[in-house]
Design a protein around this motif. Structure first.
Motif, PDB file in Angstrom:
ATOM      1  N   ALA A   2       0.835  -1.199   0.000  1.00 47.75           N
ATOM      2  CA  ALA A   2       0.000   0.000   0.000  1.00 47.75           C
ATOM      3  C   ALA A   2       0.873   1.254   0.000  1.00 47.75           C
ATOM      4  CB  ALA A   2      -0.904   0.004   1.230  1.00 47.75           C
ATOM      5  N   THR A   3       0.394   2.269  -0.699  1.00 41.45           N
ATOM      6  CA  THR A   3       1.097   3.547  -0.691  1.00 41.45           C
ATOM      7  C   THR A   3       0.669   4.341   0.528  1.00 41.45           C
ATOM      8  OG1 THR A   3      -0.620   4.674  -1.938  1.00 41.45           O
ATOM      9  CG2 THR A   3       1.109   3.559  -3.215  1.00 41.45           C
ATOM     10  N   ASP A   4       1.398   5.435   0.796  1.00 42.93           N
ATOM     11  CA  ASP A   4       1.040   6.280   1.939  1.00 42.93           C
ATOM     12  C   ASP A   4      -0.372   6.836   1.801  1.00 42.93           C
ATOM     13  OD1 ASP A   4       3.434   5.866   3.197  1.00 42.93           O
ATOM     14  OD2 ASP A   4       4.391   7.684   2.415  1.00 42.93           O
ATOM     15  N   ARG A   5      -0.765   7.222   0.583  1.00 42.65           N
ATOM     16  CA  ARG A   5      -2.099   7.780   0.360  1.00 42.65           C
ATOM     17  C   ARG A   5      -3.172   6.722   0.607  1.00 42.65           C
ATOM     18  NH1 ARG A   5      -4.522  11.854   1.354  1.00 42.65           N
ATOM     19  NH2 ARG A   5      -3.427  13.283   0.051  1.00 42.65           N
ATOM     20  N   SER A  10      -7.460   4.508   4.363  1.00 46.23           N
ATOM     21  CA  SER A  10      -8.037   3.343   5.021  1.00 46.23           C
ATOM     22  C   SER A  10      -8.251   3.572   6.516  1.00 46.23           C
ATOM     23  CB  SER A  10      -7.142   2.118   4.819  1.00 46.23           C
ATOM     24  OG  SER A  10      -5.919   2.288   5.512  1.00 46.23           O
ATOM     25  N   ARG A  11      -7.705   4.636   7.073  1.00 45.57           N
ATOM     26  CA  ARG A  11      -7.853   4.907   8.515  1.00 45.57           C
ATOM     27  C   ARG A  11      -8.906   5.978   8.745  1.00 45.57           C
ATOM     28  NH1 ARG A  11      -1.912   5.857  10.820  1.00 45.57           N
ATOM     29  NH2 ARG A  11      -1.700   7.091   8.938  1.00 45.57           N
ATOM     30  N   TRP A  12      -9.565   5.851   9.870  1.00 49.13           N
ATOM     31  CA  TRP A  12     -10.579   6.827  10.257  1.00 49.13           C
ATOM     32  C   TRP A  12     -10.098   7.564  11.484  1.00 49.13           C
ATOM     33  CZ3 TRP A  12     -13.615   8.159  14.365  1.00 49.13           C
ATOM     34  CH2 TRP A  12     -14.696   8.989  14.089  1.00 49.13           C
ATOM     35  N   LEU A  16      -7.972  13.579   9.602  1.00 51.67           N
ATOM     36  CA  LEU A  16      -6.833  13.670  10.512  1.00 51.67           C
ATOM     37  C   LEU A  16      -5.582  13.091   9.871  1.00 51.67           C
ATOM     38  CD1 LEU A  16      -5.628  14.186  13.360  1.00 51.67           C
ATOM     39  CD2 LEU A  16      -6.344  11.870  13.917  1.00 51.67           C
ATOM     40  N   TYR A  17      -5.695  11.941   9.271  1.00 55.45           N
ATOM     41  CA  TYR A  17      -4.517  11.236   8.767  1.00 55.45           C
ATOM     42  C   TYR A  17      -3.992  11.802   7.449  1.00 55.45           C
ATOM     43  CZ  TYR A  17      -5.366   8.062  12.543  1.00 55.45           C
ATOM     44  OH  TYR A  17      -5.539   7.531  13.790  1.00 55.45           O
ATOM     45  N   ARG A  18      -4.726  12.710   6.843  1.00 54.40           N
ATOM     46  CA  ARG A  18      -4.231  13.349   5.621  1.00 54.40           C
ATOM     47  C   ARG A  18      -3.262  14.486   5.929  1.00 54.40           C
ATOM     48  NH1 ARG A  18      -9.978  13.059   2.692  1.00 54.40           N
ATOM     49  NH2 ARG A  18      -9.751  10.953   1.896  1.00 54.40           N
ATOM     50  N   ASP A  19      -3.253  14.995   7.157  1.00 51.07           N
ATOM     51  CA  ASP A  19      -2.373  16.094   7.550  1.00 51.07           C
ATOM     52  C   ASP A  19      -1.090  15.559   8.164  1.00 51.07           C
ATOM     53  OD1 ASP A  19      -4.310  17.885   6.769  1.00 51.07           O
ATOM     54  OD2 ASP A  19      -5.064  18.221   8.796  1.00 51.07           O
ATOM     55  N   GLY A  20       0.007  16.209   7.862  1.00 54.18           N
ATOM     56  CA  GLY A  20       1.273  15.883   8.498  1.00 54.18           C
ATOM     57  C   GLY A  20       1.767  14.491   8.169  1.00 54.18           C
TER      58      GLY A  20
END
Length: 130
Positions: A2-5, A10-12, A16-20
């Motif tokens: 899986a890539t970082d994106r 896939s996380r909730w 939140l997980y799109r920042d930093g």
């Protein structure tokens, strides 16, 4: 692999997980343990409120003071549980973005509030003799 994106998607909560970037896992896990501690505190406060009201019902004599104390404990538990996720979120975002951690706004409210509830409980015990 899986890539970082894909991992972020896939996380909730996704926002939140799109920042930093991901912090050291130890900090994230410590933040999660703190969240769970706030939830346990909320459950204990709510159980205390139910217990005070059950005590009032067991005596067979309704007491507005006991009911008020039970409601205060229940509201403190609701406040604690309602703010636990917000606290987790803001701390996690700060960790991900390399910003300072937020100040614990709920701690003084709970500390002083429970102190006041404790004094009210002592007065209640003294006034009712129970």
């Amino acid at each position: 692999m899986a890539t970082d994106r894909e991992d972020c998607d896939s996380r909730w909560p996704r926002r939140l997980y799109r920042d930093g970037s991901d912090p050291d896992p130890r900090f994230t896990l410590a933040n999660e343990r703190t969240f769970l501690a706030w939830i346990r505190t909320a459950l204990a406060l709510m159980a205390g409120g139910v217990g005070v009201e059950a005590l009032s019902a067991a005596t067979g004599q309704p007491s507005p003071l006991r009911t008020a104390l039970a409601v205060l404990l229940l509201l403190a538990g609701v406040l604690c549980s309602a703010t636990a996720f917000t606290r987790w979120w803001t701390t996690e975002r700060a960790l991900r973005c390399g910003r300072p951690l937020p100040a614990p706004r709920l701690a003084p409210v709970l500390g002083y509030g429970l102190g006041a509830i404790g004094v009210a409980a002592c007065v209640l015990l003294f006034v009712t003799g129970f």
